[in-house]
Write a protein that holds these residues in place. Structure first.
Motif, PDB file in Angstrom:
ATOM      1  N   UNK A  12       2.493   5.085  31.061  1.00  8.70           N
ATOM      2  CA  UNK A  12       3.856   5.428  30.648  1.00  8.70           C
ATOM      3  C   UNK A  12       4.667   4.145  30.470  1.00  8.70           C
ATOM      4  N   UNK A  13       5.458   4.081  29.413  1.00 10.84           N
ATOM      5  CA  UNK A  13       6.224   2.860  29.156  1.00 10.84           C
ATOM      6  C   UNK A  13       7.135   2.507  30.319  1.00 10.84           C
TER       7      UNK A  13
ATOM      8  N   UNK B 285       7.918  -0.655  18.864  1.00 10.53           N
ATOM      9  CA  UNK B 285       9.060   0.243  18.757  1.00 10.53           C
ATOM     10  C   UNK B 285       9.061   1.334  19.812  1.00 10.53           C
ATOM     11  N   UNK B 286      10.216   1.960  19.971  1.00 10.11           N
ATOM     12  CA  UNK B 286      10.389   2.998  20.985  1.00 10.11           C
ATOM     13  C   UNK B 286       9.984   4.381  20.490  1.00 10.11           C
ATOM     14  N   UNK B 287       9.687   4.511  19.209  1.00 12.45           N
ATOM     15  CA  UNK B 287       9.212   5.792  18.687  1.00 12.45           C
ATOM     16  C   UNK B 287       7.718   5.698  18.404  1.00 12.45           C
ATOM     17  N   UNK B 288       7.022   6.823  18.521  1.00 11.72           N
ATOM     18  CA  UNK B 288       5.581   6.824  18.299  1.00 11.72           C
ATOM     19  C   UNK B 288       5.274   6.468  16.855  1.00 11.72           C
TER      20      UNK B 288
ATOM     21  N   UNK C  67      -5.074  14.325   8.574  1.00 11.47           N
ATOM     22  CA  UNK C  67      -4.402  15.387   9.312  1.00 11.47           C
ATOM     23  C   UNK C  67      -4.270  15.144  10.798  1.00 11.47           C
ATOM     24  N   UNK C  68      -5.009  14.205  11.359  1.00 12.86           N
ATOM     25  CA  UNK C  68      -4.890  13.879  12.785  1.00 12.86           C
ATOM     26  C   UNK C  68      -3.774  12.860  12.984  1.00 12.86           C
ATOM     27  N   UNK C  69      -3.014  13.018  14.070  1.00  9.67           N
ATOM     28  CA  UNK C  69      -1.910  12.115  14.372  1.00  9.67           C
ATOM     29  C   UNK C  69      -2.318  11.117  15.443  1.00  9.67           C
ATOM     30  N   UNK C  70      -1.811   9.894  15.314  1.00 16.75           N
ATOM     31  CA  UNK C  70      -2.102   8.880  16.317  1.00 16.75           C
ATOM     32  C   UNK C  70      -1.346   9.199  17.602  1.00 16.75           C
ATOM     33  N   UNK C  71      -1.996   9.003  18.747  1.00 18.42           N
ATOM     34  CA  UNK C  71      -1.333   9.235  20.032  1.00 18.42           C
ATOM     35  C   UNK C  71      -0.997   7.925  20.740  1.00 18.42           C
ATOM     36  N   UNK C  72      -1.867   6.936  20.645  1.00 19.89           N
ATOM     37  CA  UNK C  72      -1.509   5.605  21.125  1.00 19.89           C
ATOM     38  C   UNK C  72      -2.361   4.568  20.403  1.00 19.89           C
ATOM     39  N   UNK C  73      -1.858   3.351  20.395  1.00 16.78           N
ATOM     40  CA  UNK C  73      -2.536   2.254  19.708  1.00 16.78           C
ATOM     41  C   UNK C  73      -2.654   1.065  20.651  1.00 16.78           C
TER      42      UNK C  73
ATOM     43  N   UNK D 107       2.997  -1.964  23.216  1.00 16.62           N
ATOM     44  CA  UNK D 107       3.958  -0.883  23.380  1.00 16.62           C
ATOM     45  C   UNK D 107       4.199  -0.138  22.085  1.00 16.62           C
ATOM     46  N   UNK D 108       4.259   1.189  22.171  1.00 14.68           N
ATOM     47  CA  UNK D 108       4.566   2.027  21.024  1.00 14.68           C
ATOM     48  C   UNK D 108       5.013   3.391  21.504  1.00 14.68           C
TER      49      UNK D 108
END
Length: 455
Positions: A248-249, A388-391, A398-404, A422-423
């Motif tokens: 968690x950030x 950035x503070x937004x994902x 069609x799949x969305x990134x959850x973390x990088x 951080x993302x």
């Protein structure tokens, strides 16, 4: 034809003597309620997107006999050769990290391919993903770009449908339009004929730049002192082990100092614990190399727009909060020093050095590496990236990134390095180690996470 700057060419030249120097971006995608994409669907997406992303359509061409710096030229390779399918159906997250570690052991030859996309499918138990995750590793030649450039390439490759063409097709900083060279031997010959003039201009500019820097040093923070060798300053072998831990950030934010300072303080604490556990003496000086990016308003010919700050980690300070504050002050002062106009002018003067001189100096340095040093200017690398503070709005079929995340680069006398990416509401902690030098790297990672929580 777009000739490499000396600072970009250095990464290509180093590859031959120090192993992989590539950049790696790691992206975890979640299909949520839908089926994860097949490799064929992902390949079709890349084939369709590649033509509009300039960085994915170039390859490196060396000058005849190394008489000049290499150049980027249009790539004629098919897309299939740039992709690898890793079917990890049912594999766990630790097993996925083991596979990524093996990927990190094999570097690119930018003369053949300047980028590669590894697709790891069907991974279970990935943090932030309920079902099977698709993990993608984007590998890019460091001669092409730096970490921010890698982020731009990924943002273009994984941009959602409907993203404006000028965003997807934006050129990387430091890159001119490429074209097929007509007569490479003539260009190389012209470069050789210009060598005496370039060396004379270099001598004039470097003396002037050093004189201006010497006059300004009283207004800048002094550079760090070198520190003694430890068991963590042994040269790495080609073996790699990576650990990727999303947190968690809030674990690093809101501490009264920037995330970079918190990260460095945690690394200091974990390193101190590690050395004590092995019964080693704690060095009076232990420095970390921290890349800082140049602002867009600073003129810079290189595609790699990051400079290294050397920061003392204050191992002698027992109060973790005070240590973090001291480190934060040092980062600010060191950033001001390395980005000072006088020091930047010294780096700009080096752009006049001809390629044969640079290669000869590199060979001479390698021949002189016969005695192991006892003092080091840097003991580890710590990369800190704020996306950035937004994902991040990244999609893959069609799949969305959850973390990088990414991976720092192991280097001479640095078998253990760190990254903090951080993302949105996640900061991913990455530790890359050479297991031949740091066999108990898993314990070190546990200690690092504990140190973050203790702060």
């Amino acid at each position: 034809m777009a000739k490499l700057d000396i600072k970009d060419a250095a990464f290509h030249f180093l590859r031959a003597v120090s192993g992989p120097t590539d950049m790696y971006g790691i992206y975890v995608f979640d299909a949520e309620d839908a089926l994860p994409p097949t490799f064929e669907a992902i390949e079709a997406h890349v084939v369709a997107r590649r033509p509009v992303v300039p960085a994915l359509n170039i390859v490196l061409r060396e000058a005849p006999l190394g008489l000049d710096f290499p150049s980027w030229v249009p790539s004629a390779g098919d897309t299939a050769g740039h992709l690898s399918d890793h079917d990890l159906t049912g594999a766990s997250w630790p097993e996925c990290q083991t596979r990524i570690s093996s990927i990190l052991e094999v570097g690119l030859d930018a003369r053949v391919r300047a980028w590669h996309l590894h697709v790891l499918r069907g991974v279970r138990d990935v943090p932030t993903v309920d079902g099977a995750a698709t993990v993608v590793v984007l590998q890019v030649s460091h001669a092409m770009t730096d970490g921010l450039g890698l982020t731009r390439i990924a943002s273009a490759l994984f941009a959602p449908p409907g993203t404006p063409h000028d965003v997807v097709g934006a050129a990387l900083p430091g890159h001119a339009p490429v074209r097929r060279p007509r007569a490479p031997i003539l260009a190389a010959t012209a470069s050789i004929l210009a060598t005496p003039i370039r060396l004379a201009r270099y001598g004039i500019r470097i003396r002037s730049a050093r004189k201006r820097y010497a006059a300004s040093r009283s207004q800048l923070a002094p550079p760090v002192r070198p520190g003694p060798s430890t068991r963590l300053t042994v040269d790495p072998t080609g073996s790699r082990a990576v650990h990727i831990v999303p947190l968690p950030a809030s674990a690093l934010r809101g501490r009264g100092v920037p995330v970079t300072a918190v990260a460095l303080a945690a690394v200091a604490s974990a390193t101190e614990k590690y050395l004590r556990a092995h019964g080693d003496d704690i060095p009076d000086v232990l420095n970390a190399s921290v890349p800082v990016s140049l602002g867009p308003d600073i003129e810079w010919s290189s595609a790699n727009r990051a400079l290294s700050c050397m920061v003392d980690l204050h191992l002698g300070e027992s109060d973790p909060s005070k240590r973090a504050r001291l480190i934060a002050e040092l980062v600010v002062a060191e950033r001001r020093r390395v980005t000072s106009p006088e020091l930047l002018d010294i780096a700009r003067a080096e752009e006049l050095l001809p390629a044969p001189v640079v290669l000869a100096a590199q060979r001479l340095r390698q021949r002189r590496k016969t005695v192991r040093p006892t003092k080091f200017w840097t003991h580890t690398n710590v990369v800190s990236v704020d996306r950035g503070r937004t994902r991040p709005m990244l999609e893959l079929c069609g799949s969305r990134v959850t973390f990088t995340s990414g991976t720092p680069m192991l280097a001479e006398n640095r078998p253990l390095v760190h990254g903090f990416f951080g993302g949105g509401d996640i900061i991913t902690v990455v530790v890359l180690a050479c297991p031949d030098v740091v066999p108990d790297h898993e314990k070190y990672v546990e200690s690092l996470i504990d140190s973050i929580r203790e702060l």
